[in-house]
Design an enzyme around this catalytic site. Structure first.
Site, PDB file in Angstrom:
ATOM      1  CB  ALA A 104      -1.090   0.031   1.090  1.00 46.86           C
ATOM      2  CB  CYS A 105       0.524   4.473   1.841  1.00 44.99           C
ATOM      3  SG  CYS A 105      -1.048   4.883   1.094  1.00 44.99           S
ATOM      4  CB  SER A 106       4.619   1.239   3.700  1.00 50.34           C
ATOM      5  OG  SER A 106       4.022   2.146   4.609  1.00 50.34           O
TER       6      SER A 106
END
Length: 372
Positions: free
Chosen positions: A155-157
């Site tokens: 995801a966002c990481s």
């Protein structure tokens, strides 16, 4: 063990931008159509009327002023409310690979390299437009790179996790030069008809070149340390997947797009990220006061302001903690890399900075770097 350096970064920015007011005008037109079409059920209390949005609401909730997108007209069409992409033949480059290639060429140019110099490609993004073949392998072929390639989704990481994975592989000798690309076409996973989230995301692609220091032609930063962590949470979720068609649920697809419980995310992620950064710095014997720059995940200005103050013990200034959120919106894993790529000037040799991303999972990734 060999040191790993960052020798180039690149950002692809789409041609189209949507201001908050443009978005609100489209959304409110959709709301008017919806409420008119369902006036009987609304009057009878069977369903709730949808509520208008405003540009002030969006800015106050997020700090976002505009966002870039790959396609604009479909998003702003009140009868569609979503991007409209032309289908591509299997032999044509995919959209993700195309924009990743653009960012990659910029990063390679900054590093003084060509695609054939790369022996590891990681496509690290929150969504991939197909299950296989891996988009990373397609990018590898388009670049003329050697070695191996694979997709990664945290995801966002994703970008910071990709940097750690590539750095570890370079340290152990599996690769010499790596390219981490994050083509984020987030407009495709966003429900543009949802007042609480339709303004959050924008499209972009970023690229980072990592090398073993002994082969780097133009090193910019040394990677001092990386740290990744995750703990399970349903508070940010997307249920789209290949098993969905076997569950007879394709008619109700709201949960197959981005969904979040924003209040719980704020409450749980902020201490998680602040603690993660503090632990990372302590593990490296680095004081928060040693940090000259914080390149944080660009999800929400209030979140970043809180984290910056918690980490530094004071309110950071705009140079110390640069924001790109106002122009790019949330670009998932690419946000912290945009900030790093565009706001690394002014640092002197030996100055330290921290790249940090956080998101669904929950996942947190941080990269401590030192200017060369």
């Amino acid at each position: 063990m060999v040191d790993v350096v960052v020798s180039g970064t690149g950002v692809f920015t789409p041609a189209y931008s949507i201001s908050n007011q443009e978005l609100v005008d489209s959304f409110n037109a959709y709301v008017a159509l919806y409420n008119a079409q369902h006036s009987g059920d609304i009057a009878a209390g069977r369903i709730e009327a949808k509520v208008d949005s405003s540009a002030d609401f969006i800015f106050n909730a997020s700090g976002i002023e505009r966002r870039y997108v790959m396609e604009k007209s479909g998003i702003l069409d009140p009868t569609r409310m979503g991007p409209q992409f032309a289908p591509r033949a299997d032999d044509d480059p995919s959209m993700m690979a195309e924009i990743a290639l653009d960012a990659a060429q910029s990063a390679l140019g900054e590093a003084g390299l060509t695609g054939s110099d790369i022996d590891l490609v990681i496509c690290a993004a929150s969504n991939h437009e197909r299950a296989y073949p891996a988009v990373a392998v397609e990018i590898q072929a388009l670049l003329g790179a050697g070695g191996f390639a694979f997709d990664m989704n945290v995801a966002c990481s994703s970008a910071t996790f990709g940097i750690q994975a590539a750095a570890d592989m370079i340290k152990c000798g599996s690769a010499k030069r790596a390219l981490i690309v994050s083509p984020e076409i987030t407009s495709g996973h966003l429900e543009w008809r949802d007042r609480d989230c339709h303004f959050i995301f924008g499209d972009v692609a970023t690229a980072v070149v990592l090398e073993a220091e002994d082969v780097a032609l133009s090193p910019k930063f040394r990677i001092v340390s990386t740290r990744c962590a995750s703990q399970f949470s349903n508070n940010i979720r997307n249920n789209n997947g290949f098993l969905r068609r076997a569950q007879d649920q394709l008619g109700d697809h709201r949960d197959m797009l981005f969904m979040q419980n924003g209040r719980k995310v704020f409450k749980e992620v902020l201490p998680l990220v602040s603690g993660h950064i503090a632990d990372h710095l302590n593990g490296c014997d680095v004081q928060a006061s040693d940090l000259k720059r914080l390149w944080l995940h660009q999800a929400n200005k209030t979140m970043n302001d809180y984290i910056g103050k918690k980490v530094l013990g004071r309110v950071p200034d705009a140079v110390e903690q640069p924001n790109v959120l106002q122009d790019y919106a949330n670009t998932s894993s690419a946000g912290s890399i945009i900030a790093f790529s565009k706001h690394s000037d002014g640092l002197k040799r030996g100055d330290k900075g921290l790249i940090c991303s956080f998101g669904a999972g929950y996942s947190v990734g941080s990269v401590l770097v030192e200017r060369l």
